[in-house]
Structures are given as C-alpha cells and as structure tokens.
Design a protein around this motif. Structure first.
Motif, PDB file in Angstrom:
ATOM      1  N   LEU A 107       0.808  -1.213   0.000  1.00  6.71           N
ATOM      2  CA  LEU A 107       0.000   0.000   0.000  1.00  6.71           C
ATOM      3  C   LEU A 107       0.845   1.267   0.000  1.00  6.71           C
ATOM      4  N   MET A 108       2.129   1.156   0.284  1.00 12.25           N
ATOM      5  CA  MET A 108       3.011   2.318   0.414  1.00 12.25           C
ATOM      6  C   MET A 108       3.709   2.564  -0.917  1.00 12.25           C
ATOM      7  N   ILE A 109       2.973   3.179  -1.844  1.00 13.41           N
ATOM      8  CA  ILE A 109       3.422   3.293  -3.233  1.00 13.41           C
ATOM      9  C   ILE A 109       3.738   4.725  -3.607  1.00 13.41           C
ATOM     10  N   CYS A 110       4.616   4.864  -4.594  1.00 14.93           N
ATOM     11  CA  CYS A 110       4.908   6.146  -5.236  1.00 14.93           C
ATOM     12  C   CYS A 110       4.792   5.953  -6.740  1.00 14.93           C
ATOM     13  N   ASP A 111       4.376   7.004  -7.432  1.00 17.32           N
ATOM     14  CA  ASP A 111       4.254   6.928  -8.887  1.00 17.32           C
ATOM     15  C   ASP A 111       5.627   6.951  -9.541  1.00 17.32           C
ATOM     16  N   ASN A 112       5.656   6.538 -10.810  1.00 19.27           N
ATOM     17  CA  ASN A 112       6.893   6.644 -11.584  1.00 19.27           C
ATOM     18  C   ASN A 112       7.343   8.092 -11.685  1.00 19.27           C
ATOM     19  N   SER A 113       8.635   8.300 -11.793  1.00 23.79           N
ATOM     20  CA  SER A 113       9.150   9.646 -12.062  1.00 23.79           C
ATOM     21  C   SER A 113       8.623  10.108 -13.415  1.00 23.79           C
ATOM     22  N   SER A 114       8.169  11.334 -13.468  1.00 20.23           N
ATOM     23  CA  SER A 114       7.617  11.878 -14.718  1.00 20.23           C
ATOM     24  C   SER A 114       8.749  12.319 -15.625  1.00 20.23           C
ATOM     25  N   VAL A 115       9.135  11.468 -16.569  1.00 21.87           N
ATOM     26  CA  VAL A 115      10.215  11.755 -17.520  1.00 21.87           C
ATOM     27  C   VAL A 115       9.612  11.822 -18.915  1.00 21.87           C
ATOM     28  N   ALA A 116       9.704  12.972 -19.532  1.00 24.17           N
ATOM     29  CA  ALA A 116       9.126  13.178 -20.858  1.00 24.17           C
ATOM     30  C   ALA A 116       9.756  12.243 -21.875  1.00 24.17           C
ATOM     31  N   GLY A 117       8.906  11.540 -22.628  1.00 29.47           N
ATOM     32  CA  GLY A 117       9.391  10.610 -23.641  1.00 29.47           C
ATOM     33  C   GLY A 117       9.562   9.196 -23.132  1.00 29.47           C
ATOM     34  N   ILE A 118       9.447   9.015 -21.805  1.00 29.38           N
ATOM     35  CA  ILE A 118       9.587   7.665 -21.242  1.00 29.38           C
ATOM     36  C   ILE A 118       8.329   7.274 -20.480  1.00 29.38           C
ATOM     37  N   THR A 119       8.026   7.992 -19.435  1.00 29.16           N
ATOM     38  CA  THR A 119       6.829   7.675 -18.641  1.00 29.16           C
ATOM     39  C   THR A 119       5.666   8.600 -18.942  1.00 29.16           C
ATOM     40  N   THR A 120       5.937   9.771 -19.510  1.00 32.83           N
ATOM     41  CA  THR A 120       4.877  10.728 -19.866  1.00 32.83           C
ATOM     42  C   THR A 120       5.164  11.315 -21.241  1.00 32.83           C
ATOM     43  N   SER A 121       4.146  11.937 -21.788  1.00 32.43           N
ATOM     44  CA  SER A 121       4.344  12.677 -23.034  1.00 32.43           C
ATOM     45  C   SER A 121       4.973  14.031 -22.704  1.00 32.43           C
ATOM     46  N   TYR A 122       5.382  14.761 -23.734  1.00 30.93           N
ATOM     47  CA  TYR A 122       5.968  16.086 -23.507  1.00 30.93           C
ATOM     48  C   TYR A 122       4.932  17.088 -23.037  1.00 30.93           C
ATOM     49  N   GLU A 123       3.649  16.707 -23.092  1.00 35.74           N
ATOM     50  CA  GLU A 123       2.590  17.560 -22.540  1.00 35.74           C
ATOM     51  C   GLU A 123       2.312  17.215 -21.084  1.00 35.74           C
ATOM     52  N   GLY A 124       3.024  16.216 -20.534  1.00 38.04           N
ATOM     53  CA  GLY A 124       2.852  15.850 -19.131  1.00 38.04           C
ATOM     54  C   GLY A 124       1.768  14.831 -18.888  1.00 38.04           C
ATOM     55  N   VAL A 125       1.279  14.139 -19.927  1.00 35.86           N
ATOM     56  CA  VAL A 125       0.226  13.157 -19.774  1.00 35.86           C
ATOM     57  C   VAL A 125       0.840  11.774 -19.585  1.00 35.86           C
TER      58      VAL A 125
END
Length: 588
Positions: A326-344
């Motif tokens: 239950l003690m979770i953290c989201d992936n690091s927001s890295v453009a082009g890897i985990t998110t788009s360049y718009e932050g999605v």
C-alpha cells in the motif's frame, strides 16, 4: 574451603573464562563477517554503475560469495571484484557452522540460546557499521583525489553517480585480519559449562581423546556416511532446511536490492538509502535477538515451545509485510519515457517517442542519459531533449534556459537531475520505514527460538555436520541463485538503459517503479508464504515424536544430578570426596 575445592573452583573459572573468550572472539568474527557482507550488498549499485553492467550480472557477482562491451579496457575489471568475493566466501564459510556448534557443545543447554543471541547481535552490529561505512563511501566520488569534484555536474542522487566503493573494502580487509588473531590462542576443546565436578571433567576429556583416537583409526568416511544418512532421514531437520532455503531466497533478494528499491521507488540517493536501512532496520533486529535469547533462558523454553514461538511470530510478521504493497509512489515523470511532452501519463508498454516537435530540429542523441528537471515539474532525459538553448553557471549549479519543450509562462528553465517525487512520496517512505522497524523486531524475536529447533533436532555428535550441511544448502540453493534470477527480473522492468562507448547496453538508468515494486515485494511474499507449509508440518511432527536430545536425559538434569551428588557427599561425609589432593595433582 579446602585446597581441593579451591583447585576445582579455579579450574572451573578458568574453563568458564575460556568459553567467554571464545564467545567474544566468535562475536567479533560475526561482526567482521557481516560488516563485509553488508558493505558488499550496499555497494552493488555503485559497482553496477562503475563497470556499466546489468543488474543480473551484479547479482552474479554478489552470489559468487556463496561459491563479460568486451572491447573496452575496463569492462572486465569487475572480475577482480568477483574473485575477491569468492575468496571472502571461502574464508567465512566455517565461521557459522563450527562456531555455533562449539557454543552448543560446551555451554549449558539453558545458556546456549542467550549466547547464540549475543552472536547474532554481533551479526547485526556488523551490518550497522558496514551500512554506515557504505553510506559514507557512496557519498564520496569514486575518483576523488584524481579529479576536481567542483567540476562535477552530477550529485549522489543521480543514477550515474559512482561512490568510492573501493575504499570500504580496504577497511573490511583490515578488520577481518584483526578478528582472526584470537582464534590462534583458543583451545580446541573445553569442559562442559556447569560441570563443576572435576572428576566428570577429566572423564569427559578422556572420552573425547579416546573418541578422537577411534576416529583416526576408522577414518572420517566411516562416521560421515552414517551421520549423513541419519540427518537425511531426520524429517524435522530436512523440513527445517527447506524452510531456510525458501526464506533465505526471499531475504537475500530483499536485502541485496533494498538500496536500489529505495532509490528507484522513493527517489532517495544511494547514500541516503543505505543510511536509512541501517538506522531503521538493524537496531530493532539487534534488540529482538537479545530479547529472544533472554526469553529462551529465563523460561527454559522447550524445543516444541520454541518451534511454536518461531512459527507464529514469523507468521504475524509475514501478514504485516503485505501492508508494504500500500506504500506506493508513482513513476518519475520523464518526458518521452513515462509521460508525453505535454505531461500526460502514458502506457509504458506502448513505447513513447523520445523526440517531439519541440526538439526535432536539435539533433539530440536519444540514448544519452543526462536528466534535467524543468520548472514545469517534468524531467527530461537531457537538456537538449528539453529544447534548452543556453546555460549559465558551472558544475552542479548549472541552469539551462530558453527550453522550448518546457511549457511554462515566461522564461522556461531546467536544472540538473530528476525532479523530486513530492511530499506524498516522502510520507509513504516514512510509513514503509516504520513498518520495517516493527516487522524487523517481530521477526528477530522468532529467529533464536527457530534456530534452537535446528540445533536440538539433531544428535550431539551430528551437530557440526548438521549445521554445516544446513549452511551449505542455504548458500547453494539460495545465496548463489537468488541474486542472479532476481537481478534478471529487476532488469526486465528497466525503461531506459545506459550505453557503452561501443553502443551496447550498460547499466539501467530508470525503472518502471510499479513493476519493480511487484517483483521486489511480490516474489519474496510467494517464497515466504510457501515456507509455512513445511513449518506447520514440523509442528505436527513434534507433537508425535520425541527429538534426539529428549530421548536421553536432558543436559540440565544431568548437571543438576552431578551437583546434587556433590552436595550430598559434602553433607554425609567430608572425607568421601571424589578426588584427594594427590589424585588431583596427578590428574591435572
């Protein structure tokens, strides 16, 4: 007190002091042994980055303790670390089985759990020192003294940072040499602790000498094969080995990769992760070992009671363990890897585009990993991929400006390093560490009672072989393969690999935190859960059968018997002593 009694008392104290000296020496050896082991485990990430090798290969190096771009000059240097780890494993192998057996053979039955508790406490003090040393070394740059650290553009939190892992090995080597010295002056054998009757002591010495002569005559094979057959036909012993192999597989994986898990999942630096492990986990384990040993001594816990205590306490800790999911953290927001360049946020399995319209004309290399954090809260693989045109400052204080991919009002800028994971993730880390404190204490309480089941389920003459075979099985079936297959599973969660000069893959730079968590927490949960099947079978067997030591008179009763005879002799006739002065002089 007569002259005879004085001599007997002096002899008893001298023997007792030798046992205590051995206890101190073996505890120091455990400190040294676990100091080296914990330091090695803590430096795995640094070694991975130093030689640019995958986690599975690092796991192989770590597992070697229990037993190659090839064209680059430094690519095979990790082999020296491998060979050194193998030699360390060879040297440390006899410490545990022979040391524990020695204590069990010559200590009172009610004292041995406490003594073993002290030894296991030493096994915790060692990692505490080792993790502190590792935290310090991980915070010092690997080439310190040969480069100007002020010119560095990376910090310890960067996944490319390599700490001075080599320095701690020098310290560990020195400590190992020092702790070996006392064993050169200790005797090979001692009288049984608590047997104050000198006649019985001499009798035992004679029997041991006669037994040694017989062993030399018939050869070791004649004893080895019957002892091995007896152990293999001992259901409690074999089930205990199965439990140990399953549990050891789980704990080797968790301990070896815990620094990497705290780095990747909670965004901590290697030095901070190592420091937190030492502060939160080791003190409660140390206290648990001592308390467990004291309980065994105070209440004179039987083997069946010890088996129940070890099983149920371990099961309680195992159920608490599931709260970690239950003690979770989201992936690091890295453009082009985990998110788009718009932050999605995007599906990691689809394969996101490294390039976008904002950096298409920059001619940026797509495999380089030199992350920056934009003032929009997104991380980028490099300043070039963030579309940055200018920079100011030097070293770690460098700031990139006019970044076309960073969509913020006004001046868009970025600084070196990944963006912080946020306050929510920091709180989850605190919950995780608090739970680990409670879990570590509960599990360590069960460790000494559980280990006493192993020692007491085998015959005294088979104890050294039994403990050695147990250690051999756990190392061959868990210590060697566990870091290798677990490292390969961790590699499968990698999102971006570093590259070598020849273009081949190197060390992983960023992992899928969600899948990493499932593997890091889930696989040990399955392994540990399956170990409770043989554990419950042991409880059933112990209800129906008597153990080897229970078929004969117990050691405690034996010692009381000798003491009673001595007191009775003193009361009835002072002249009816077992030995007179002349006989004592001759015997001694």
């Amino acid at each position: 007190m007569g002259e005879t009694e004085k001599r007997i008392e002096t002899h008893r104290i001298r023997c007792l002091s030798k046992l205590k000296m051995f206890l101190l020496a073996i505890t120091c050896a455990y400190v040294s042994k676990t100091l080296s082991g914990s330091y090695m485990n803590s430096m795995l990430t640094q070694i991975e980055r130093q030689f640019n090798i995958p986690t599975s290969l690092v796991g192989f190096i770590n597992g070697s303790f229990e037993i190659e771009c090839v064209k680059e000059v430094k690519s095979l240097m990790w082999v020296y670390v491998l060979v050194g780890n193998i030699i360390r494993g060879i040297g440390e192998t006899p410490i545990m089985p022979l040391g524990i057996s020695y204590i069990e053979d010559f200590a009172k039955s009610e004292n041995s759990p406490l003594y073993i508790g002290f030894i296991e406490t030493g096994a915790i003090i060692g990692p505490l020192i080792g993790l502190s040393l590792a935290s310090f070394c991980a915070n010092v740059y690997v080439d310190t003294g040969s480069v100007n650290t002020d010119d560095l553009t990376i910090t310890p939190i960067d996944t490319r940072w390599v700490g001075a892992w080599w320095f701690g090995f020098l310290v560990c080597a020195g400590v190992n040499v020092l702790t070996a010295i006392p064993f050169f002056v200790l005797p090979k054998t001692l009288p049984k602790e608590g047997l104050e009757d000198i006649a019985e002591t001499i009798k035992n010495d004679k029997e041991e000498k006669q037994s040694e002569v017989r062993k030399k005559r018939v050869g070791i094979t004649k004893d080895f094969l019957p002892f091995m057959k007896s152990l293999l036909c001992n259901p409690v012993y074999m089930l205990f080995i199965l439990i140990s192999v399953l549990q050891f597989n789980a704990f080797v994986n968790m301990i070896s990769f815990m620094p990497k898990y705290l780095e990747q999942h909670y965004g901590k630096s290697a030095s901070d992760a190592i420091f937190l492990i030492g502060i939160y986990n080791l003190p409660p384990i140390c206290i648990g070992y001592i308390v467990g040993g004291l309980i065994m001594k105070k209440f004179k816990i039987t083997v069946i009671q010890a088996a129940h205590i070890g099983c149920w306490l371990s099961l309680i800790e195992y159920l608490l363990y599931f709260l970690c999911f239950l003690m979770i953290c989201d992936n690091s927001s890295v453009a082009g890897i985990t998110t788009s360049y718009e932050g999605v946020q995007q599906d990691l399995h689809v394969g996101n585009g490294i390039l976008a319209d904002c950096n298409m004309d920059c001619n940026c290399p797509t495999k380089i990993w030199d992350p920056v954090c934009g003032n929009d809260g997104l991380s980028y693989m490099s300043a070039c991929l963030a579309g940055c045109e200018t920079s100011s400052g030097t070293g770690i204080n460098m700031v990139f400006q006019n970044c076309s991919c960073i969509q913020t009002p006004g001046n868009s800028s970025a600084v070196l390093g990944l963006c912080d994971k946020g306050q929510d993730c920091s709180m989850m880390l605190q919950y995780f560490l608090i739970l680990s404190v409670v879990s570590s204490f509960i599990y360590s309480l069960s460790a000494i009672p559980g280990y006493m089941v192993l020692l007491r389920c085998i015959k005294p003459e088979e104890k050294s072989l039994g403990v050695g075979l147990h250690a051999f099985c756990t190392r061959v079936l868990a210590g060697i393969p566990a870091p290798i297959y677990f490292g390969a599973l961790v590699d499968s969660t990698c999102l971006h690999w570093g590259t070598l000069k020849c273009g081949e893959s190197g060390a992983c730079r960023i992992y899928d935190s969600t899948n990493f968590r499932y593997i890091y927490l889930g696989l040990p949960a399955v392994l540990r859960g399956s170990s409770y099947i043989p554990a419950f079978l042991i409880l059933i067997i112990l209800r129906k059968y008597r153990l080897p030591e229970e078929n004969a008179s117990s050691e405690t009763m034996l010692e009381a018997k000798f003491t009673g005879k001595e007191n009775e002799s003193k009361e009835t006739d002072q002249n009816s002593k077992v030995l007179n002065d002349d006989e004592l002089k001759t015997k001694l």
